[in-house]
Design an enzyme around this catalytic site. Structure first.
Site, PDB file in Angstrom:
ATOM      1  N   ALA A   6      32.400  47.467  42.614  1.00  0.00           N
ATOM      2  CA  ALA A   6      33.697  46.824  42.047  1.00  0.00           C
ATOM      3  C   ALA A   6      34.407  46.434  43.160  1.00  0.00           C
ATOM      4  CB  ALA A   6      34.233  48.082  41.442  1.00  0.00           C
TER       5      ALA A   6
ATOM      6  N   HIS B 298      41.429  47.350  43.575  1.00  0.00           N
ATOM      7  CA  HIS B 298      40.922  47.983  44.880  1.00  0.00           C
ATOM      8  C   HIS B 298      41.522  47.169  45.988  1.00  0.00           C
ATOM      9  CE1 HIS B 298      38.340  50.864  42.594  1.00  0.00           C
ATOM     10  NE2 HIS B 298      37.725  49.962  41.981  1.00  0.00           N
TER      11      HIS B 298
ATOM     12  N   ASN C 283      33.239  55.498  44.202  1.00  0.00           N
ATOM     13  CA  ASN C 283      32.013  55.205  45.096  1.00  0.00           C
ATOM     14  C   ASN C 283      32.128  54.106  45.759  1.00  0.00           C
ATOM     15  OD1 ASN C 283      29.574  56.965  43.830  1.00  0.00           O
ATOM     16  ND2 ASN C 283      30.835  56.461  41.870  1.00  0.00           N
TER      17      ASN C 283
HETATM   18  N1  LIG Z   1      29.214  51.464  42.943  1.00  0.00           N
HETATM   19  C1  LIG Z   1      30.333  51.057  42.407  1.00  0.00           C
HETATM   20  O1  LIG Z   1      31.284  50.296  42.553  1.00  0.00           O
HETATM   21  C2  LIG Z   1      30.419  51.978  40.999  1.00  0.00           C
HETATM   22  C3  LIG Z   1      29.792  52.874  40.585  1.00  0.00           C
HETATM   23  N2  LIG Z   1      29.849  53.402  39.671  1.00  0.00           N
HETATM   24  C4  LIG Z   1      29.004  54.810  39.238  1.00  0.00           C
HETATM   25  O2  LIG Z   1      27.853  54.326  38.571  1.00  0.00           O
HETATM   26  C5  LIG Z   1      27.450  55.549  37.847  1.00  0.00           C
HETATM   27  C6  LIG Z   1      27.237  54.869  36.437  1.00  0.00           C
HETATM   28  O3  LIG Z   1      28.695  54.403  35.891  1.00  0.00           O
HETATM   29  P1  LIG Z   1      28.857  54.359  34.402  1.00  0.00           P
HETATM   30  O4  LIG Z   1      27.635  53.545  33.865  1.00  0.00           O
HETATM   31  O5  LIG Z   1      30.203  54.030  34.253  1.00  0.00           O
HETATM   32  O6  LIG Z   1      28.547  55.781  33.847  1.00  0.00           O
HETATM   33  P2  LIG Z   1      28.498  56.402  32.466  1.00  0.00           P
HETATM   34  O7  LIG Z   1      29.343  57.744  32.468  1.00  0.00           O
HETATM   35  O8  LIG Z   1      29.083  55.428  31.417  1.00  0.00           O
HETATM   36  O9  LIG Z   1      26.976  56.523  32.328  1.00  0.00           O
HETATM   37  C7  LIG Z   1      26.282  57.205  32.866  1.00  0.00           C
HETATM   38  C8  LIG Z   1      25.091  57.943  32.104  1.00  0.00           C
HETATM   39  O10 LIG Z   1      24.137  58.370  32.703  1.00  0.00           O
HETATM   40  C9  LIG Z   1      23.869  59.919  32.216  1.00  0.00           C
HETATM   41  N3  LIG Z   1      23.703  60.688  33.480  1.00  0.00           N
HETATM   42  C10 LIG Z   1      24.252  60.942  34.236  1.00  0.00           C
HETATM   43  N4  LIG Z   1      23.536  61.971  35.095  1.00  0.00           N
HETATM   44  C11 LIG Z   1      22.448  61.992  34.881  1.00  0.00           C
HETATM   45  C12 LIG Z   1      21.076  62.627  35.150  1.00  0.00           C
HETATM   46  N5  LIG Z   1      21.144  63.457  36.138  1.00  0.00           N
HETATM   47  N6  LIG Z   1      20.133  62.328  34.483  1.00  0.00           N
HETATM   48  C13 LIG Z   1      20.018  61.653  33.262  1.00  0.00           C
HETATM   49  N7  LIG Z   1      21.104  61.100  32.971  1.00  0.00           N
HETATM   50  C14 LIG Z   1      22.147  61.079  33.452  1.00  0.00           C
HETATM   51  C15 LIG Z   1      25.245  60.029  31.633  1.00  0.00           C
HETATM   52  O11 LIG Z   1      25.173  61.131  30.676  1.00  0.00           O
HETATM   53  P3  LIG Z   1      26.412  62.319  30.442  1.00  0.00           P
HETATM   54  O12 LIG Z   1      27.539  61.424  29.741  1.00  0.00           O
HETATM   55  O13 LIG Z   1      25.674  63.495  29.699  1.00  0.00           O
HETATM   56  O14 LIG Z   1      26.903  62.576  31.682  1.00  0.00           O
HETATM   57  C16 LIG Z   1      25.720  59.014  31.100  1.00  0.00           C
HETATM   58  O15 LIG Z   1      24.971  58.720  29.771  1.00  0.00           O
HETATM   59  C17 LIG Z   1      28.584  56.588  37.884  1.00  0.00           C
HETATM   60  O16 LIG Z   1      27.998  57.613  38.749  1.00  0.00           O
HETATM   61  C18 LIG Z   1      29.785  55.953  38.462  1.00  0.00           C
HETATM   62  O17 LIG Z   1      30.613  56.755  39.111  1.00  0.00           O
HETATM   63  C19 LIG Z   1      30.956  53.217  38.721  1.00  0.00           C
HETATM   64  C20 LIG Z   1      31.546  52.282  38.915  1.00  0.00           C
HETATM   65  C21 LIG Z   1      31.525  51.492  39.973  1.00  0.00           C
HETATM   66  O1  LIG Z   2      34.520  50.789  38.701  1.00  0.00           O
HETATM   67  C1  LIG Z   2      35.445  50.999  39.735  1.00  0.00           C
HETATM   68  O2  LIG Z   2      36.524  50.372  39.765  1.00  0.00           O
HETATM   69  C2  LIG Z   2      35.293  51.847  40.956  1.00  0.00           C
HETATM   70  C3  LIG Z   2      34.616  52.966  40.584  1.00  0.00           C
HETATM   71  O3  LIG Z   2      34.559  53.588  39.067  1.00  0.00           O
HETATM   72  C4  LIG Z   2      33.649  53.770  41.275  1.00  0.00           C
HETATM   73  O4  LIG Z   2      33.921  53.174  42.370  1.00  0.00           O
HETATM   74  O5  LIG Z   2      33.002  54.915  41.174  1.00  0.00           O
END
Ligand SMILES: NC(=O)C1=CN([C@@H]2O[C@H](COP(=O)(O)OP(=O)(O)OC[C@H]3O[C@@H](n4cnc5c(N)ncnc54)[C@H](OP(=O)(O)O)[C@@H]3O)[C@@H](O)[C@H]2O)C=CC1
Ligand SMILES: O=C([O-])CC(=O)C(=O)O
Length: 255
Positions: free
Chosen positions: A122, A206, A178
């Site tokens: 992001a 950000h 993240n």
């Molecule tokens: N790199 C970047 O810039 C960004 C990274 N992220 C990260 O990416 C990841 C996904 O984000 P997002 O799609 O918004 O998250 P969501 O919460 O919308 O979706 C994640 C899904 O994965 C499931 N899940 C979590 N852990 C496990 C596991 N160990 N085994 C199986 N299923 C699992 C969750 O279940 P449940 O709802 O039960 O927890 C949920 O259904 C997060 O870690 C987030 O912080 C997000 C935004 C930006």
């Molecule tokens: O999506 C974003 O803006 C940032 C975020 O959640 C992450 O880095 O985990």
């Protein structure tokens, strides 16, 4: 490229919608896994793919697995993927600031030949950060503003909820920052992070500031949030798809 997805929430849904809408033929979304099977089934139905109850069921049918679940999933599931020689794209990058986890994944990937891909997520400007870090970096900081709801805090006025290093930020706000981990991995420096809960913002904002031998830059990303999960920015999912497109194209623009 045959792909599987672990974690079928906001990012996975945005990836699926994008790949279908833009008819990106090189990216074949084949398998879906989530601890809530219904979420995996929904995406499998949209793509004519397969929802699996055990993640191992997808291992023989994929070239790459997208992790869009959680830091916990990176620690528990990703080592098994890499040790089988399957490439992985990691969204929950914060997990890699745990040195033990990072070292293990790098060691396994060297042994198996699997590649680990980390998209910019992001934020913008990681290309510049990587180039800048060839010289000395004097300052690298991230200032993030999100709504209190997204950050899981209660406040009616603007409030700094975290000030410290990136490695601490990803532990205190594992589903929100993240981007700090990506910045730190790109620069090789535990970046300074400030997180502000701001009731007036509707975007995830950000700001990246970098000063070094190269000069200085500042980037600001004012992100549209995902409908399914306002903590998460749409750009994060777009950046994952862009990385997959780069991997399957013969021309590469930008660094
Ligand atoms: N790199 C970047 O810039 C960004 C990274 N992220 C990260 O990416 C990841 C996904 O984000 P997002 O799609 O918004 O998250 P969501 O919460 O919308 O979706 C994640 C899904 O994965 C499931 N899940 C979590 N852990 C496990 C596991 N160990 N085994 C199986 N299923 C699992 C969750 O279940 P449940 O709802 O039960 O927890 C949920 O259904 C997060 O870690 C987030 O912080 C997000 C935004 C930006
Ligand atoms: O999506 C974003 O803006 C940032 C975020 O959640 C992450 O880095 O985990």
């Amino acid at each position: 490229m045959r792909c599987g997805i672990i974690g079928c929430g906001a990012i996975a849904n945005t990836i699926v919608n994008l790949v279908l809408k833009q008819d990106i033929k090189k990216i074949k979304l084949k398998y879906f896994y989530d601890r809530n099977f219904r979420k995996a089934k929904k995406l499998a139905n949209l793509t004519n793919g397969t929802a699996v109850k055990k993640v191992e069921e997808m291992f023989n049918g994929v070239d790459l697995i997208i992790e869009s679940a959680s830091q916990e999933a990176v620690k528990e599931i990703v080592p098994n993927i890499i040790s089988r020689g399957i490439d992985v794209l990691i969204m929950s990058v914060g997990a890699l600031l745990d040195e033990k986890v990072r070292r293990r994944l790098i060691k396994e990937s060297r042994e198996s030949g699997a590649n680990i891909y980390i998209p910019s997520g992001a934020i913008i400007g990681l290309d510049g950060v990587k180039a800048a870090s060839l010289g000395k970096i004097k300052e690298i900081k991230l200032i993030t503003r999100k709504s209190p709801t997204s950050l899981g805090v209660k406040t009616k006025k603007k409030e700094v909820v975290f000030k410290g290093k990136s490695s601490e930020a990803v532990k205190k706000f594992p589903v929100n920052i993240n981007v700090a981990a990506a910045l730190s991995l790109a620069s090789g420096i535990d970046a300074d992070v400030k997180i502000i809960a701001d009731p007036e913002v509707e975007h995830n904002i950000h700001e990246v500031h970098v000063k070094g031998d190269f000069g200085e830059f500042k980037s600001i990303t004012k992100n549209t949030v995902c409908e399914l999960n306002p903590k998460t920015s749409v750009l994060a999912a777009y950046s994952a798809v862009t990385l997959l497109k780069i991997l399957s194209d013969n021309i590469r623009v930008g660094t």
